[in-house]
Write a protein that holds these residues in place. Structure first.
Motif, short mmCIF file in Angstrom:
data_model
loop_
_atom_site.label_atom_id
_atom_site.label_comp_id
_atom_site.label_asym_id
_atom_site.label_seq_id
_atom_site.Cartn_x
_atom_site.Cartn_y
_atom_site.Cartn_z
N PHE A 173 0.82 -1.21 0.00
CA PHE A 173 0.00 0.00 0.00
C PHE A 173 0.85 1.27 0.00
O PHE A 173 0.39 2.32 -0.45
N ASN A 174 2.07 1.19 0.47
CA ASN A 174 2.96 2.35 0.44
C ASN A 174 3.19 2.82 -1.00
O ASN A 174 3.27 4.03 -1.27
N LEU A 175 3.29 1.87 -1.92
CA LEU A 175 3.43 2.21 -3.34
C LEU A 175 2.08 2.55 -3.96
O LEU A 175 1.95 3.57 -4.64
N VAL A 176 1.11 1.70 -3.71
CA VAL A 176 -0.19 1.84 -4.38
C VAL A 176 -0.85 3.18 -4.07
O VAL A 176 -1.45 3.80 -4.95
N ARG A 177 -0.76 3.64 -2.83
CA ARG A 177 -1.42 4.91 -2.47
C ARG A 177 -0.85 6.10 -3.25
O ARG A 177 -1.54 7.09 -3.46
N LYS A 178 0.41 6.00 -3.67
CA LYS A 178 1.02 7.06 -4.47
C LYS A 178 0.52 7.04 -5.92
O LYS A 178 0.59 8.04 -6.62
N LEU A 179 0.03 5.88 -6.35
CA LEU A 179 -0.42 5.73 -7.73
C LEU A 179 -1.91 5.99 -7.91
O LEU A 179 -2.37 6.28 -9.02
N LEU A 180 -2.66 5.90 -6.81
CA LEU A 180 -4.12 6.02 -6.89
C LEU A 180 -4.61 7.30 -7.58
O LEU A 180 -5.49 7.23 -8.44
N PRO A 181 -4.07 8.49 -7.23
CA PRO A 181 -4.58 9.71 -7.88
C PRO A 181 -4.38 9.71 -9.40
O PRO A 181 -5.24 10.21 -10.13
N PHE A 182 -3.30 9.13 -9.86
CA PHE A 182 -3.02 9.10 -11.30
C PHE A 182 -4.00 8.18 -12.03
O PHE A 182 -4.49 8.51 -13.11
N THR A 183 -4.30 7.04 -11.42
CA THR A 183 -5.28 6.12 -12.02
C THR A 183 -6.66 6.75 -12.03
O THR A 183 -7.41 6.63 -13.00
N PHE A 184 -7.01 7.41 -10.93
CA PHE A 184 -8.34 8.03 -10.81
C PHE A 184 -8.55 9.10 -11.88
O PHE A 184 -9.56 9.09 -12.60
N ILE A 185 -7.60 10.00 -12.03
CA ILE A 185 -7.71 11.09 -13.01
C ILE A 185 -7.68 10.53 -14.43
O ILE A 185 -8.45 10.95 -15.30
N GLY A 186 -6.79 9.56 -14.67
CA GLY A 186 -6.71 8.96 -16.00
C GLY A 186 -8.02 8.31 -16.41
O GLY A 186 -8.46 8.44 -17.55
N SER A 187 -8.65 7.60 -15.48
CA SER A 187 -9.91 6.92 -15.78
C SER A 187 -11.03 7.91 -16.10
O SER A 187 -11.85 7.68 -17.01
N ILE A 188 -11.07 9.03 -15.39
CA ILE A 188 -12.07 10.06 -15.68
C ILE A 188 -11.89 10.59 -17.09
O ILE A 188 -12.85 10.70 -17.87
N LEU A 189 -10.65 10.89 -17.47
CA LEU A 189 -10.38 11.42 -18.80
C LEU A 189 -10.71 10.39 -19.88
O LEU A 189 -11.27 10.73 -20.93
N GLY A 190 -10.38 9.13 -19.63
CA GLY A 190 -10.68 8.08 -20.60
C GLY A 190 -12.17 7.87 -20.79
O GLY A 190 -12.63 7.64 -21.91
N THR A 191 -12.93 7.96 -19.70
CA THR A 191 -14.38 7.78 -19.80
C THR A 191 -15.03 8.93 -20.55
O THR A 191 -15.95 8.72 -21.35
#
Length: 264
Positions: free
Chosen positions: A82-100
């Protein structure tokens, strides 16, 4: 559908919900282990004859239940970095919004050839490099490697919002290249996959492209399938995940090739 109504004696509306729940269970099972559950759940949603955008939106609703269930299981068993994953979450969230947002106005046809080439390369790599993803070789992801992971997380988020099926599989690929074994890569991938599904769902809900009833029916099945699949993956380890990974990528590859050829 008529013959199934005749055999079961169920009203059409009830039968559709039952079939979606069954499809959701299979999708949740596969997706919790190695991703690619959308190859089952999206076609099932399309068979209900809702518009494609509604099928995608409703599938996102069901997918958050499957991804969430698997993510909780992996977290409880300490499989997630989770130390790594929590740093990646915002990028995945924003990317998914743009893709949708993009998917409602642009066909995903143009990115399929690139995905096909990528799947062929990775599948062959896994087949011939037997030890790839068998041992967890990572401790901390820092510096340049972390920035690469952030870019990858953003790109996969865009892909999930734009196309969807196979997102979990591509996330696992990325984590394995970072040094994780198949099992821990699958666990990390579920957290990001849940995040991208949630972001995409919010956009589809805002645009009114979600059939709530269909999504919840498939979601009920996803919870069951994801629970069984994630526990099986933890019990059997990376060897099981590797085998399912090769199966799903092969099926995904054939489906993408057929879909692409049919549009030419």
């Amino acid at each position: 559908m008529e013959w199934m109504v005749a055999i079961t004696g169920l009203p059409t509306d009830i039968l559709i919900l039952v079939l979606l729940a069954i499809a959701g269970a299979f999708a949740g099972f596969v997706d919790s282990i190695v991703g690619g559950g959308g190859l089952i759940s999206v076609p099932a949603m399309l068979l209900t004859n809702v518009p494609p955008s509604v099928a995608l939106g409703s599938n996102k609703l069901s997918s958050i239940f499957g991804a969430g269930s698997a993510a909780i299981t992996f977290l409880r068993n300490g499989m997630v970095d989770f130390n790594l994953v929590r740093k990646l979450l915002p990028f995945t969230f924003i990317g998914s919004i743009l893709g949708t947002i993009a998917v409602v106005s642009m066909p995903p046809l143009y990115v399929k050839p690139l995905i096909i080439v990528l799947l062929v390369a990775v599948t062959l790599f896994v087949v011939f490099k037997k030890d790839w993803g068998e041992v967890n070789r990572t401790s901390q992801v820092l510096g340049k490697a972390l920035y690469i992971c952030m870019g990858f997380a953003f790109g996969i988020g865009v892909y999930d919002g734009f196309i969807g099926p196979g997102t979990g599989t591509f996330l696992i690929m990325g984590f394995i290249f970072t040094g994780f074994d198949f099992l821990h890569a699958s666990a990390n991938a579920k957290i990001l996959n849940f995040t991208s599904n949630l972001a995409s769902l919010l956009v589809f809900l805002f645009l009114g492209h979600v059939n709530i009833l269909y999504g919840l029916a498939a979601g009920a099945g996803q919870i069951l399938g994801a629970y069984v699949g994630s526990h099986l993956a933890i019990a059997k380890g990376s060897s099981l995940v590797r085998g399912v990974f090769l199966t799903v990528t092969t099926v995904m590859l054939f489906k993408l090739v057929i879909d692409y050829i049919s549009t030419l």
